[in-house]
Scaffold this motif. Structure first.
Motif, PDB file in Angstrom:
ATOM      1  N   ILE A  35       0.867  -1.181   0.000  1.00 32.84           N
ATOM      2  CA  ILE A  35       0.000   0.000   0.000  1.00 32.84           C
ATOM      3  C   ILE A  35       0.896   1.220   0.000  1.00 32.84           C
ATOM      4  CG2 ILE A  35      -1.750   1.282   1.299  1.00 32.84           C
ATOM      5  CD1 ILE A  35      -2.617  -1.438   2.493  1.00 32.84           C
ATOM      6  N   HIS A  36       0.706   2.104  -0.966  1.00 32.47           N
ATOM      7  CA  HIS A  36       1.597   3.259  -1.064  1.00 32.47           C
ATOM      8  C   HIS A  36       0.880   4.469  -1.647  1.00 32.47           C
ATOM      9  CE1 HIS A  36       2.146   2.756  -5.470  1.00 32.47           C
ATOM     10  NE2 HIS A  36       1.974   1.472  -5.177  1.00 32.47           N
ATOM     11  N   ASP A  37       1.429   5.642  -1.310  1.00 31.86           N
ATOM     12  CA  ASP A  37       0.961   6.917  -1.860  1.00 31.86           C
ATOM     13  C   ASP A  37      -0.532   7.139  -1.636  1.00 31.86           C
ATOM     14  OD1 ASP A  37       3.498   7.891  -3.120  1.00 31.86           O
ATOM     15  OD2 ASP A  37       3.305   5.949  -4.126  1.00 31.86           O
ATOM     16  N   THR A  38      -0.952   7.011  -0.378  1.00 27.81           N
ATOM     17  CA  THR A  38      -2.344   7.276  -0.006  1.00 27.81           C
ATOM     18  C   THR A  38      -2.457   8.697   0.544  1.00 27.81           C
ATOM     19  OG1 THR A  38      -2.051   6.482   2.243  1.00 27.81           O
ATOM     20  CG2 THR A  38      -2.727   4.850   0.593  1.00 27.81           C
ATOM     21  N   ASN A  39      -3.634   9.280   0.466  1.00 28.45           N
ATOM     22  CA  ASN A  39      -3.849  10.591   1.084  1.00 28.45           C
ATOM     23  C   ASN A  39      -4.101  10.466   2.577  1.00 28.45           C
ATOM     24  OD1 ASN A  39      -3.444  12.205  -1.109  1.00 28.45           O
ATOM     25  ND2 ASN A  39      -5.582  12.272  -1.716  1.00 28.45           N
ATOM     26  N   ALA A  40      -4.556   9.292   3.026  1.00 25.20           N
ATOM     27  CA  ALA A  40      -4.833   9.079   4.450  1.00 25.20           C
ATOM     28  C   ALA A  40      -4.076   7.824   4.899  1.00 25.20           C
ATOM     29  CB  ALA A  40      -6.337   8.971   4.686  1.00 25.20           C
ATOM     30  N   GLU A  41      -4.702   6.981   5.714  1.00 28.35           N
ATOM     31  CA  GLU A  41      -4.045   5.817   6.292  1.00 28.35           C
ATOM     32  C   GLU A  41      -3.760   4.739   5.246  1.00 28.35           C
ATOM     33  OE1 GLU A  41      -6.790   7.288   7.458  1.00 28.35           O
ATOM     34  OE2 GLU A  41      -6.499   7.694   9.580  1.00 28.35           O
ATOM     35  N   GLY A  42      -2.766   3.914   5.565  1.00 27.09           N
ATOM     36  CA  GLY A  42      -2.572   2.695   4.789  1.00 27.09           C
ATOM     37  C   GLY A  42      -3.686   1.719   5.129  1.00 27.09           C
ATOM     38  N   PHE A  43      -3.811   1.388   6.428  1.00 25.76           N
ATOM     39  CA  PHE A  43      -4.918   0.597   6.964  1.00 25.76           C
ATOM     40  C   PHE A  43      -5.691   1.467   7.940  1.00 25.76           C
ATOM     41  CE2 PHE A  43      -2.196  -2.982   5.836  1.00 25.76           C
ATOM     42  CZ  PHE A  43      -3.110  -3.893   5.341  1.00 25.76           C
ATOM     43  N   TYR A  44      -7.010   1.485   7.809  1.00 23.28           N
ATOM     44  CA  TYR A  44      -7.877   2.166   8.770  1.00 23.28           C
ATOM     45  C   TYR A  44      -8.914   1.132   9.195  1.00 23.28           C
ATOM     46  CZ  TYR A  44     -10.578   6.124  10.720  1.00 23.28           C
ATOM     47  OH  TYR A  44     -11.243   7.005  11.541  1.00 23.28           O
ATOM     48  N   VAL A  45      -8.638   0.477  10.323  1.00 23.14           N
ATOM     49  CA  VAL A  45      -9.465  -0.630  10.801  1.00 23.14           C
ATOM     50  C   VAL A  45     -10.125  -0.213  12.108  1.00 23.14           C
ATOM     51  CG1 VAL A  45      -9.460  -3.037  11.542  1.00 23.14           C
ATOM     52  CG2 VAL A  45      -7.934  -2.303   9.688  1.00 23.14           C
ATOM     53  N   GLY A  46     -11.452  -0.224  12.165  1.00 21.12           N
ATOM     54  CA  GLY A  46     -12.180   0.137  13.373  1.00 21.12           C
ATOM     55  C   GLY A  46     -12.412   1.633  13.500  1.00 21.12           C
ATOM     56  N   TYR A  47     -13.269   1.969  14.406  1.00 16.11           N
ATOM     57  CA  TYR A  47     -13.687   3.356  14.660  1.00 16.11           C
ATOM     58  C   TYR A  47     -12.687   4.039  15.589  1.00 16.11           C
ATOM     59  CZ  TYR A  47     -17.260   7.011  15.470  1.00 16.11           C
ATOM     60  OH  TYR A  47     -17.966   8.180  15.540  1.00 16.11           O
ATOM     61  N   SER A  48     -12.533   5.314  15.465  1.00 14.82           N
ATOM     62  CA  SER A  48     -11.536   6.056  16.249  1.00 14.82           C
ATOM     63  C   SER A  48     -11.973   6.392  17.663  1.00 14.82           C
ATOM     64  CB  SER A  48     -11.165   7.361  15.524  1.00 14.82           C
ATOM     65  OG  SER A  48     -10.530   7.060  14.310  1.00 14.82           O
ATOM     66  N   TRP A  49     -13.268   6.374  17.940  1.00  9.60           N
ATOM     67  CA  TRP A  49     -13.750   6.748  19.280  1.00  9.60           C
ATOM     68  C   TRP A  49     -14.416   5.544  19.922  1.00  9.60           C
ATOM     69  CZ3 TRP A  49     -14.117   9.774  14.986  1.00  9.60           C
ATOM     70  CH2 TRP A  49     -13.430  10.988  15.029  1.00  9.60           C
ATOM     71  N   TYR A  50     -13.834   5.087  20.999  1.00  7.60           N
ATOM     72  CA  TYR A  50     -14.381   3.917  21.696  1.00  7.60           C
ATOM     73  C   TYR A  50     -14.459   4.210  23.181  1.00  7.60           C
ATOM     74  CZ  TYR A  50     -15.016  -0.798  23.428  1.00  7.60           C
ATOM     75  OH  TYR A  50     -15.522  -1.896  24.052  1.00  7.60           O
ATOM     76  N   PRO A  51     -15.526   3.875  23.847  1.00  5.37           N
ATOM     77  CA  PRO A  51     -16.704   3.161  23.367  1.00  5.37           C
ATOM     78  C   PRO A  51     -17.751   4.063  22.729  1.00  5.37           C
ATOM     79  CG  PRO A  51     -16.898   3.472  25.721  1.00  5.37           C
ATOM     80  CD  PRO A  51     -15.564   4.051  25.309  1.00  5.37           C
ATOM     81  N   ALA A  52     -17.641   5.384  22.945  1.00  4.84           N
ATOM     82  CA  ALA A  52     -18.652   6.295  22.402  1.00  4.84           C
ATOM     83  C   ALA A  52     -18.026   7.633  22.080  1.00  4.84           C
ATOM     84  CB  ALA A  52     -19.800   6.482  23.395  1.00  4.84           C
ATOM     85  N   ARG A  53     -18.716   8.379  21.254  1.00  2.00           N
ATOM     86  CA  ARG A  53     -18.281   9.722  20.869  1.00  2.00           C
ATOM     87  C   ARG A  53     -19.444  10.690  21.072  1.00  2.00           C
ATOM     88  NH1 ARG A  53     -16.759  11.648  14.720  1.00  2.00           N
ATOM     89  NH2 ARG A  53     -16.076  13.748  15.284  1.00  2.00           N
ATOM     90  N   ASP A  54     -19.154  11.824  21.697  1.00  2.00           N
ATOM     91  CA  ASP A  54     -20.143  12.903  21.761  1.00  2.00           C
ATOM     92  C   ASP A  54     -20.246  13.534  20.390  1.00  2.00           C
ATOM     93  OD1 ASP A  54     -20.936  12.923  24.491  1.00  2.00           O
ATOM     94  OD2 ASP A  54     -18.989  13.787  25.008  1.00  2.00           O
ATOM     95  N   PHE A  55     -21.453  13.674  19.902  1.00  2.00           N
ATOM     96  CA  PHE A  55     -21.656  14.209  18.566  1.00  2.00           C
ATOM     97  C   PHE A  55     -22.991  14.930  18.543  1.00  2.00           C
ATOM     98  CE2 PHE A  55     -22.261  14.003  13.946  1.00  2.00           C
ATOM     99  CZ  PHE A  55     -20.969  14.275  13.513  1.00  2.00           C
ATOM    100  N   THR A  56     -23.126  15.935  17.727  1.00  2.00           N
ATOM    101  CA  THR A  56     -24.375  16.676  17.639  1.00  2.00           C
ATOM    102  C   THR A  56     -25.193  16.166  16.462  1.00  2.00           C
ATOM    103  OG1 THR A  56     -23.353  18.613  18.618  1.00  2.00           O
ATOM    104  CG2 THR A  56     -25.410  18.961  17.426  1.00  2.00           C
ATOM    105  N   CYS A  57     -26.343  15.633  16.791  1.00  2.00           N
ATOM    106  CA  CYS A  57     -27.292  15.125  15.787  1.00  2.00           C
ATOM    107  C   CYS A  57     -28.613  15.868  16.003  1.00  2.00           C
ATOM    108  CB  CYS A  57     -27.498  13.628  15.944  1.00  2.00           C
ATOM    109  SG  CYS A  57     -26.057  12.621  15.606  1.00  2.00           S
TER     110      CYS A  57
END
Length: 178
Positions: A35-57
């Motif tokens: 995997i090469h020359d990506t704009n973001a991660e090579g591997f992006y596995v799973g969510y970044s906020w665990y167990p929960a994220r405060d978000f406005t919906c």
């Protein structure tokens, strides 16, 4: 030259699907990829906020991610990734990441997105026999859920700490071995 990450494996909660705790992603295996020359991660596995994220919906809400059980990432070669070479989050059981090469990581040098490897919140398991070289920030950022073992890794030319460990995602009674 992809516009985002090389390989993405996750389902993100959102305002119309706020709670994904009923779902467990299982038995992921990624190996022998270049995997090469990506704009973001090579591997992006799973969510970044665990167990929960405060978000406005429309009103304040919590978004809950799913867990991942059984992750294997091995014998991969990541070069010139815009952000992390490998980012794993929500891997709460049976995670092994080994024998990977991450070279020239974080080339966009985006703050908090420029580490060689990020072992995110909730993630447990072993990270070993990897080579991480040349990047603007930490080679390994460990925010895991505890019961994490990092060993036999080669790190060179990181722009900040070789290993940054922060226990903000730790579960009581678990440990870190580096």
């Amino acid at each position: 030259h992809v516009g985002y990450a090389g390989i993405v494996a996750k389902t993100d909660p959102n305002c119309s699907r706020k709670d994904l705790r009923y779902f467990i992603m299982q038995n992921l295996s990624f190996h022998d990829n270049f995997i090469h020359d990506t704009n973001a991660e090579g591997f992006y596995v799973g969510y970044s906020w665990y167990p929960a994220r405060d978000f406005t919906c429309g009103q304040d809400s919590l978004l809950y991610s799913h867990e991942i059980h059984g992750i294997r990432i091995y014998n991969n070669n990541m070069r010139n990734t815009g952000q992390e070479g490998i980012q794993v989050g929500t891997g709460t059981k049976d995670v092994m990441i080994w024998s990977n090469t991450v070279f020239n990581y974080g080339v966009t040098n985006t703050l908090w997105q420029n580490h060689g490897v990020q072992i995110g919140q909730g993630t447990t398991g072993d990270f070993f026999n990897n080579s991480i070289r040349n990047g603007p920030a930490e080679a390994i950022s460990l925010f895991g859920g505890g019961n994490n073992r990092l060993y036999n890794n080669v790190i060179a030319n990181s722009g900040a700490a070789a290993v940054y460990q922060n226990d903000r995602g730790a579960v009581a009674g678990r440990n870190y071995q580096i």
